[in-house]
Write an enzyme that holds these catalytic residues in place. Structure first.
Site, PDB file in Angstrom:
ATOM      1  N   LYS A   1       0.837  -1.201   0.000  1.00 17.36           N
ATOM      2  CA  LYS A   1       0.000   0.000   0.000  1.00 17.36           C
ATOM      3  C   LYS A   1       0.867   1.245   0.000  1.00 17.36           C
ATOM      4  CE  LYS A   1      -3.895   2.111   2.514  1.00 17.36           C
ATOM      5  NZ  LYS A   1      -4.814   1.992   3.671  1.00 17.36           N
TER       6      LYS A   1
ATOM      7  N   SER B   1      -9.755   1.894   2.770  1.00 14.76           N
ATOM      8  CA  SER B   1      -8.905   2.657   1.873  1.00 14.76           C
ATOM      9  C   SER B   1      -7.854   1.797   1.166  1.00 14.76           C
ATOM     10  CB  SER B   1      -8.196   3.759   2.661  1.00 14.76           C
ATOM     11  OG  SER B   1      -7.337   3.190   3.655  1.00 14.76           O
TER      12      SER B   1
ATOM     13  N   SER C   1     -10.122  -0.457   7.158  1.00 14.35           N
ATOM     14  CA  SER C   1      -9.583  -0.343   5.807  1.00 14.35           C
ATOM     15  C   SER C   1      -8.773  -1.537   5.325  1.00 14.35           C
ATOM     16  CB  SER C   1      -8.725   0.923   5.694  1.00 14.35           C
ATOM     17  OG  SER C   1      -9.538   2.070   5.772  1.00 14.35           O
TER      18      SER C   1
END
Length: 507
Positions: free
Chosen positions: A80, A155, A179
């Site tokens: 990420k 997210s 998330s």
């Protein structure tokens, strides 16, 4: 015949260690897969082809030299973009950090690389991890591999979509209010939020410092446990790091896969099972079937009430924006990142204002404004202070529940993946995606999402997630129960991601 990019992480590592395949071959297979499908999925912001192949070659050289390889050596991973990586762009999904290349590694990055894991690149995300759909990225939305017209959650939607689309067997996400777990649920993979402090936050670009937690995604519970073992543990660089090692999550996953939950007490949380409405019926049907499966494995099912969970949504959306308004003050156009208006005609204050106006997206601005208001003089006690008191009550609800049961369960999300653009104009409709995941985030307790079925209530068959929550530093319970359920579900229905080849848009 199963292709290399379709193997799970444990199988991939075993094939590399035995010499059946090389790490270079595995890495190239995944790079080819990214080339083939990521134009549609859009999981990645940056693919590091050269670095990935060099890392894979190093693993092959170690194996040729007879060196002992780690349990995930040579296995590809997607990272990420909120996790700092030395020498690679790290933007946190924001224009304000476009082009920034960090001079150091986050602890998570360093542990991944030291384990011989091959990092393929950086994945898309909601800007500064603020969102539940990955539509708030400053660069582009990511698409759900099950249906390209739908979101992959957020997210950490890029990391989840990369695993679901077979672009990487493993990925790293971060979880502030859900998330990791919510994207895992809506893309049909496994995602675990560790106990707060069990995985170092050093080098994570901060959103909400008392909530942010990095964790693993995988296609199986064992894969997630193997990656968890790599990234977890004390870190002197993180003042919030728990100073002792965590439980053996890999052993717990292997134990759970044997399918025996005799003596395990499972609490069904009344407040997180749709009693007040708002949950999709298909989600509830899959959840109830999952509870029946756990009972069939020998678990004792107990209904548990945690009344303060009803206030988690309101408390979270005061605490998290308050902390973000403080953390994001550092992005001012002075030290690094975007700078707007620095032409000699503007004051320093004007440069800062112009930079933040153009550099931050609408959702980030919204949360900064909410948080600044909640922390302002005359309102701090009424809003932020009250929210922290509710947080304490939620933690007490967990503590009371865990005197009666070993784990708690709920749906991971009240909904399956929704359409891209469907909720962008309605922030409250977006925020309720986190209804089930917020309590564990506020309490700092671990929770895992495991695929528990498919719902066709809104059109095509889409994944539903089962959330399993445990006390702090009892992450092993999540993995044990999750692996037991996974084994039983797979034996009865087949591996859920195999459905993508028949039902999904990405083949």
């Amino acid at each position: 015949m199963t292709q290399l990019h379709e193997l799970d992480a444990a199988s991939t590592a075993a094939a590399i260690a035995s010499g059946e395949v090389s790490a270079i071959e595995v890495t190239q297979a995944h790079l080819d897969r990214i080339t083939a499908v990521d134009g549609d999925v859009r999981a990645f912001l940056h693919v590091d082809t050269e670095g990935a192949l060099a890392a894979a070659n190093a693993v092959d050289e170690q194996r040729s030299a007879g060196a002992a390889l780690g349990p995930l050596a040579g296995v590809p991973l997607a990272m990420k973009d909120v996790v700092v990586t030395k020498g690679l762009p790290t933007t946190s999904g924001s224009k304000i950090l476009e082009g920034w290349v960090p001079p150091y590694d986050a602890t998570v990055t360093r542990r991944v690389l030291d384990a011989g894991i091959v990092m393929l690149g950086k994945t898309n995300m909601d800007e500064f991890a603020m969102g539940s759909s990955t539509e708030n990225s400053a660069y582009h939305p990511t698409h759900n591999p099950w249906d390209l017209s739908r979101v992959p959650g957020g997210s950490s939607g890029g990391s989840a979509a990369a695993v679901a689309a077979f672009e990487a067997p493993l990925s790293i996400g971060t979880d502030t209010g859900g998330s990791i777990r919510q994207p895992a649920a809506v893309t049909g993979i496994v995602g675990h939020k560790p106990t707060y402090g069990a995985v170092s936050r050093y080098g994570l670009i901060a959103f909400s410092s008392s909530l942010d937690q990095a964790g693993p995604f995988g296609r199986t519970v064992l894969d997630a446990a193997l990656l968890h073992e790599v990234i977890a543990g004390p870190d002197p660089l993180d003042s919030t790091s728990i100073p002792q090692p965590g439980p053996d999550v890999v052993a717990a996953a292997r134990q759970g896969a044997r399918g025996d939950l005799a003596g395990v007490r499972v609490g069904v949380v009344r407040e997180l099972t749709g009693a007040g409405g708002g949950y999709q019926q298909g989600v509830l049907d899959c959840f109830r079937a999952a509870v029946d499966t756990l009972a069939g494995l020998g678990a004792e099912i107990v209904e548990v009430s945690c009344p303060n969970f009803d206030y988690a949504l309101a408390a979270y959306y005061l605490i998290a924006p308050s902390e973000c308004s403080s953390n994001l003050a550092r992005f001012d156009g002075v030290r690094y990142g975007l700078r707007v208006g620095d032409d000699g005609s503007h004051s320093l204050e004007e440069v800062m204002s112009l930079t933040r106006e153009q550099g931050f997206g609408a959702e980030v601005k919204r949360r900064i404004m909410i948080g600044t208001y909640a922390l302002s003089s005359g309102y701090y006690d009424a809003y932020y202070g009250q929210a922290q008191k509710v947080r304490t009550l939620i933690a007490r609800d967990f503590a009371a529940a865990f005197t009666a049961v070993d784990v708690l369960v709920s749906p991971t999300s009240p909904f399956v993946a929704f359409g891209i653009g469907e909720r962008v104009a309605d922030p409250m409709a977006m925020y309720v995606n986190d209804l089930c995941t917020l309590p564990a985030s506020l309490a700092g307790t671990p929770a895992i999402s495991v695929p528990c079925g498919l719902s066709d209530e809104t059109g095509p068959a889409l994944p539903v997630g089962l959330q399993i929550m445990a006390p702090a530093m009892a992450d092993d319970r999540c993995y044990r129960v999750g692996a037991a359920f996974e084994a039983a579900y797979t034996a009865a229905n087949g591996f859920i991601l195999k459905q993508i080849s028949q039902l999904g848009a990405v083949r």
